[in-house]
Design a protein around this motif. Structure first.
Motif, PDB file in Angstrom:
ATOM      1  N   TRP A 124       2.820  -9.641  -6.397  1.00 24.16           N
ATOM      2  CA  TRP A 124       2.275  -8.835  -5.420  1.00 24.16           C
ATOM      3  C   TRP A 124       2.210  -7.393  -5.493  1.00 24.16           C
ATOM      4  CZ3 TRP A 124      -0.108 -11.177  -1.372  1.00 24.16           C
ATOM      5  CH2 TRP A 124       0.079 -12.400  -1.251  1.00 24.16           C
ATOM      6  N   PHE A 128      -0.136  -3.714  -4.385  1.00 19.23           N
ATOM      7  CA  PHE A 128       0.377  -2.481  -3.645  1.00 19.23           C
ATOM      8  C   PHE A 128       0.205  -1.199  -4.224  1.00 19.23           C
ATOM      9  CE2 PHE A 128       2.418  -5.612  -1.147  1.00 19.23           C
ATOM     10  CZ  PHE A 128       2.182  -5.571   0.060  1.00 19.23           C
ATOM     11  N   TRP A 135      -5.532  -7.985   2.498  1.00 21.20           N
ATOM     12  CA  TRP A 135      -5.178  -8.396   3.706  1.00 21.20           C
ATOM     13  C   TRP A 135      -4.645  -6.994   4.531  1.00 21.20           C
ATOM     14  CZ3 TRP A 135      -2.311  -8.162  -0.684  1.00 21.20           C
ATOM     15  CH2 TRP A 135      -1.158  -7.311  -1.130  1.00 21.20           C
ATOM     16  N   GLY A 162       7.858 -10.717   4.861  1.00 25.46           N
ATOM     17  CA  GLY A 162       6.525 -10.226   4.018  1.00 25.46           C
ATOM     18  C   GLY A 162       5.846  -9.205   5.026  1.00 25.46           C
ATOM     19  N   CYS A 163       6.595  -7.854   5.121  1.00 28.70           N
ATOM     20  CA  CYS A 163       6.068  -7.115   5.923  1.00 28.70           C
ATOM     21  C   CYS A 163       5.070  -6.183   5.354  1.00 28.70           C
ATOM     22  CB  CYS A 163       7.309  -6.093   6.454  1.00 28.70           C
ATOM     23  SG  CYS A 163       8.065  -5.066   5.037  1.00 28.70           S
ATOM     24  N   GLY A 164       4.779  -6.136   3.944  1.00 31.06           N
ATOM     25  CA  GLY A 164       3.926  -5.229   3.440  1.00 31.06           C
ATOM     26  C   GLY A 164       4.382  -3.789   3.795  1.00 31.06           C
ATOM     27  N   ASP A 183      10.359  -7.548   2.356  1.00 29.30           N
ATOM     28  CA  ASP A 183       9.210  -8.030   1.293  1.00 29.30           C
ATOM     29  C   ASP A 183       9.751  -8.222   0.060  1.00 29.30           C
ATOM     30  OD1 ASP A 183       5.798  -7.575   1.782  1.00 29.30           O
ATOM     31  OD2 ASP A 183       6.674  -7.680  -0.004  1.00 29.30           O
ATOM     32  N   LEU A 184       9.091  -9.167  -0.720  1.00 31.87           N
ATOM     33  CA  LEU A 184       9.380  -9.508  -2.092  1.00 31.87           C
ATOM     34  C   LEU A 184       9.003  -8.083  -3.026  1.00 31.87           C
ATOM     35  CD1 LEU A 184       8.150 -12.842  -3.314  1.00 31.87           C
ATOM     36  CD2 LEU A 184      10.285 -12.170  -3.307  1.00 31.87           C
ATOM     37  N   ALA A 185       8.030  -7.438  -2.367  1.00 32.49           N
ATOM     38  CA  ALA A 185       7.662  -6.453  -3.603  1.00 32.49           C
ATOM     39  C   ALA A 185       8.181  -4.998  -3.213  1.00 32.49           C
ATOM     40  CB  ALA A 185       6.013  -6.311  -3.202  1.00 32.49           C
ATOM     41  N   ALA A 207      13.463  -8.168  -0.137  1.00 33.69           N
ATOM     42  CA  ALA A 207      14.531  -9.501  -0.232  1.00 33.69           C
ATOM     43  C   ALA A 207      13.224 -10.401  -0.054  1.00 33.69           C
ATOM     44  CB  ALA A 207      15.330  -9.420   1.186  1.00 33.69           C
ATOM     45  N   ASP A 208      13.858 -11.766  -0.263  1.00 38.87           N
ATOM     46  CA  ASP A 208      12.994 -13.098  -0.526  1.00 38.87           C
ATOM     47  C   ASP A 208      13.354 -13.771   0.882  1.00 38.87           C
ATOM     48  OD1 ASP A 208      11.972 -15.514  -0.677  1.00 38.87           O
ATOM     49  OD2 ASP A 208      12.654 -15.689  -2.636  1.00 38.87           O
ATOM     50  N   LEU A 209      12.389 -13.906   1.784  1.00 38.36           N
ATOM     51  CA  LEU A 209      12.715 -14.791   2.972  1.00 38.36           C
ATOM     52  C   LEU A 209      13.413 -15.810   2.711  1.00 38.36           C
ATOM     53  CD1 LEU A 209      11.785 -15.383   5.962  1.00 38.36           C
ATOM     54  CD2 LEU A 209       9.696 -16.425   4.931  1.00 38.36           C
ATOM     55  N   PHE A 210      13.102 -16.617   1.829  1.00 40.96           N
ATOM     56  CA  PHE A 210      13.584 -18.100   1.610  1.00 40.96           C
ATOM     57  C   PHE A 210      15.290 -18.072   1.203  1.00 40.96           C
ATOM     58  CE2 PHE A 210       9.186 -18.641   0.047  1.00 40.96           C
ATOM     59  CZ  PHE A 210       8.783 -19.438   1.289  1.00 40.96           C
ATOM     60  N   HIS A 225       3.052 -12.299  10.305  1.00 45.24           N
ATOM     61  CA  HIS A 225       1.536 -11.717  10.297  1.00 45.24           C
ATOM     62  C   HIS A 225       1.153 -11.709   8.744  1.00 45.24           C
ATOM     63  CE1 HIS A 225      -1.798  -8.539   9.840  1.00 45.24           C
ATOM     64  NE2 HIS A 225      -2.348  -9.573  10.158  1.00 45.24           N
ATOM     65  N   THR A 226       0.478 -12.765   8.315  1.00 45.22           N
ATOM     66  CA  THR A 226      -0.167 -13.036   6.844  1.00 45.22           C
ATOM     67  C   THR A 226       1.202 -13.140   5.775  1.00 45.22           C
ATOM     68  OG1 THR A 226      -0.440 -10.498   6.363  1.00 45.22           O
ATOM     69  CG2 THR A 226      -2.248 -11.948   7.067  1.00 45.22           C
ATOM     70  N   ALA A 230       0.633 -16.428   2.728  1.00 48.35           N
ATOM     71  CA  ALA A 230       0.587 -15.813   1.341  1.00 48.35           C
ATOM     72  C   ALA A 230       1.545 -16.664   0.345  1.00 48.35           C
ATOM     73  CB  ALA A 230       1.415 -14.386   1.650  1.00 48.35           C
TER      74      ALA A 230
HETATM   75  C1  LIG Z   1      -0.873 -10.772   2.479  1.00 48.49           C
HETATM   76  S1  LIG Z   1       0.412  -9.708   2.216  1.00 48.49           S
HETATM   77  C2  LIG Z   1       0.665  -9.279   4.061  1.00 48.49           C
HETATM   78  C3  LIG Z   1       1.336  -7.904   4.102  1.00 48.49           C
HETATM   79  C4  LIG Z   1       1.714  -7.686   5.713  1.00 48.49           C
HETATM   80  N1  LIG Z   1       2.190  -8.682   6.465  1.00 48.49           N
HETATM   81  C5  LIG Z   1       0.314  -7.248   6.154  1.00 48.49           C
HETATM   82  O1  LIG Z   1      -0.501  -8.071   6.986  1.00 48.49           O
HETATM   83  O2  LIG Z   1      -0.152  -5.909   6.147  1.00 48.49           O
HETATM   84  C6  LIG Z   1       1.922 -10.639   2.074  1.00 48.49           C
HETATM   85  C7  LIG Z   1       3.301 -10.143   1.705  1.00 48.49           C
HETATM   86  O3  LIG Z   1       4.343 -11.111   1.648  1.00 48.49           O
HETATM   87  C8  LIG Z   1       5.318 -10.833   0.656  1.00 48.49           C
HETATM   88  N2  LIG Z   1       5.930 -12.036   0.509  1.00 48.49           N
HETATM   89  C9  LIG Z   1       5.413 -13.248  -0.284  1.00 48.49           C
HETATM   90  N3  LIG Z   1       6.501 -13.761  -0.395  1.00 48.49           N
HETATM   91  C10 LIG Z   1       7.435 -13.617   0.285  1.00 48.49           C
HETATM   92  C11 LIG Z   1       8.850 -13.893   0.408  1.00 48.49           C
HETATM   93  N4  LIG Z   1       9.306 -15.194  -0.103  1.00 48.49           N
HETATM   94  N5  LIG Z   1       9.697 -13.415   0.890  1.00 48.49           N
HETATM   95  C12 LIG Z   1       9.365 -12.009   1.329  1.00 48.49           C
HETATM   96  N6  LIG Z   1       8.055 -11.552   1.308  1.00 48.49           N
HETATM   97  C13 LIG Z   1       7.160 -12.061   0.620  1.00 48.49           C
HETATM   98  C14 LIG Z   1       4.331 -10.054  -0.255  1.00 48.49           C
HETATM   99  O4  LIG Z   1       4.991  -9.359  -1.250  1.00 48.49           O
HETATM  100  C15 LIG Z   1       3.289  -9.176   0.666  1.00 48.49           C
HETATM  101  O5  LIG Z   1       3.678  -8.069   0.751  1.00 48.49           O
END
Ligand SMILES: C[S@@+](CC[C@H](N)C(=O)[O-])C[C@H]1O[C@@H](n2cnc3c(N)ncnc32)[C@H](O)[C@@H]1O
Length: 310
Positions: A124, A128, A135, A162-164, A183-185, A207-210, A225-226, A230
């Motif tokens: 990811w 960015f 997305w 996954g707040c982007g 967010d992971l990234a 941080a990792d959601l899982f 949201h997305t 992802a």
């Molecule tokens: C498609 S983007 C969407 C970002 C934001 N929600 C938006 O709509 O603008 C998906 C996001 O989820 C994050 N992501 C993916 N797997 C994740 C995880 N296990 N924990 C946290 N974030 C995660 C990615 O790094 C990425 O920023």
């Protein structure tokens, strides 16, 4: 990347579009083969517009955010015709595929990082950095804005996984929620922090959601949201566990689930039956239906959900 407006001009074989991304708005043009591909998708729309206008139609201008359209007819005495809101909504199932085709032609695509998958920051983060995330709407998703304007989350402890770049996190914080956004990234979080004005306090974290699976429930609200689309689809039950474990009993998951129906991903598609099946073990599903007021490029392809953690 969202599409704010576009004008198709048939005699000139030309599309002028205004796109919205993380860096604001930008004008873009399509001609030649790209125009021809869009025009082919637009064929049913042109036919419907000509029936409506009672004359050949030379051009169509669409304001995607305002959901308005104006036609130019090949009728020198009476060229312009502004569609009413009702007329636009009656045609929106034909307009949306054209908007998606235009956006598809304009999307910036970054090369995949060899060997990286959607469960890794290194998948990811470069998106960015390169500003290449398809997305990115440049703002909070309109159906969520509408929902929270009527269901103000003031005082709620909210988690945005996954707040982007943090658009939903800022929406919730402005409405008085205490927001944690993960967010992971690392670049996503750095950009989200940079885009957040000092008067808003949001706990952004890489941080990792899982990693939240089995953690003590600390939130009243999770906003999706997305993120669900992802992650690797093989981890969707883990997503449900992580989100449910994050919520107090009675807490709400409010979100949009992307049901675009195409193979592959990310974004990986879902459908109503899958969302019901996966979430029902931990949540009471209070609402799950095609979202109203989606941005035009996602019209008819988002499910709006409100679910209560049991
Ligand atoms: C498609 S983007 C969407 C970002 C934001 N929600 C938006 O709509 O603008 C998906 C996001 O989820 C994050 N992501 C993916 N797997 C994740 C995880 N296990 N924990 C946290 N974030 C995660 C990615 O790094 C990425 O920023």
């Amino acid at each position: 990347m969202d599409l704010r407006s576009f004008k198709l001009h048939r005699p000139d074989h030309h599309v002028r579009a205004v796109v919205v991304g993380a860096r604001g708005e930008q004008g873009r043009d399509l001609e030649g083969e790209a125009y021809a591909r869009v025009d082919a998708v637009a064929e049913p729309l042109w036919a419907a517009l000509e029936r409506q206008a009672g004359a050949p139609v030379r051009a169509l201008a669409v304001d995607a955010f305002a959901r308005q359209a104006t036609l130019s007819r090949a009728d020198a005495a009476n060229p312009g015709l502004r569609l009413t809101s009702a007329e636009f909504e009656a045609l929106v199932d034909l307009v949306a595929p054209v908007a998606r085709a235009i956006r598809g032609e304009l999307l910036v695509r970054a090369p995949d990082v060899a060997g990286a998958g959607p469960g890794e920051a290194r998948f990811w983060d470069p998106l960015f950095v390169a500003n290449a995330g398809g997305w990115e709407l440049g703002r909070a998703a309109p159906p969520l804005v509408t929902w929270f304007s009527g269901h103000v989350p003031e005082g709620m402890r909210a988690l945005v996984p996954g707040c982007g770049r943090g658009h939903e996190a800022r929406l919730l914080a402005r409405l008085g929620a205490t927001v944690t956004a993960i967010d992971l990234a690392p670049t996503a979080i750095a950009q989200a922090q940079a885009m957040t004005p000092p008067e808003l306090t949001i706990a952004f974290a890489v941080a990792d959601l899982f990693a939240r699976m089995g953690s003590p429930p600390a939130f009243d609200l999770v906003v999706e949201h997305t993120c669900f689309c992802a992650i690797d689809p093989a981890r969707r039950d883990d997503y449900v566990t992580a989100v449910a474990d994050s919520l107090q009993p009675g807490g709400l998951l409010v979100g949009l689930f992307y049901a675009h129906g195409r193979p592959g991903g990310p974004p990986f598609t879902t459908d109503r039956a899958e969302v019901e099946r996966r979430f029902a073990p931990r949540f009471t599903i209070e609402q799950l239906a095609v979202a109203q007021g989606s941005t035009l490029i996602r019209h008819g392809q988002e499910l709006f959900a409100v679910m209560r953690r049991r």
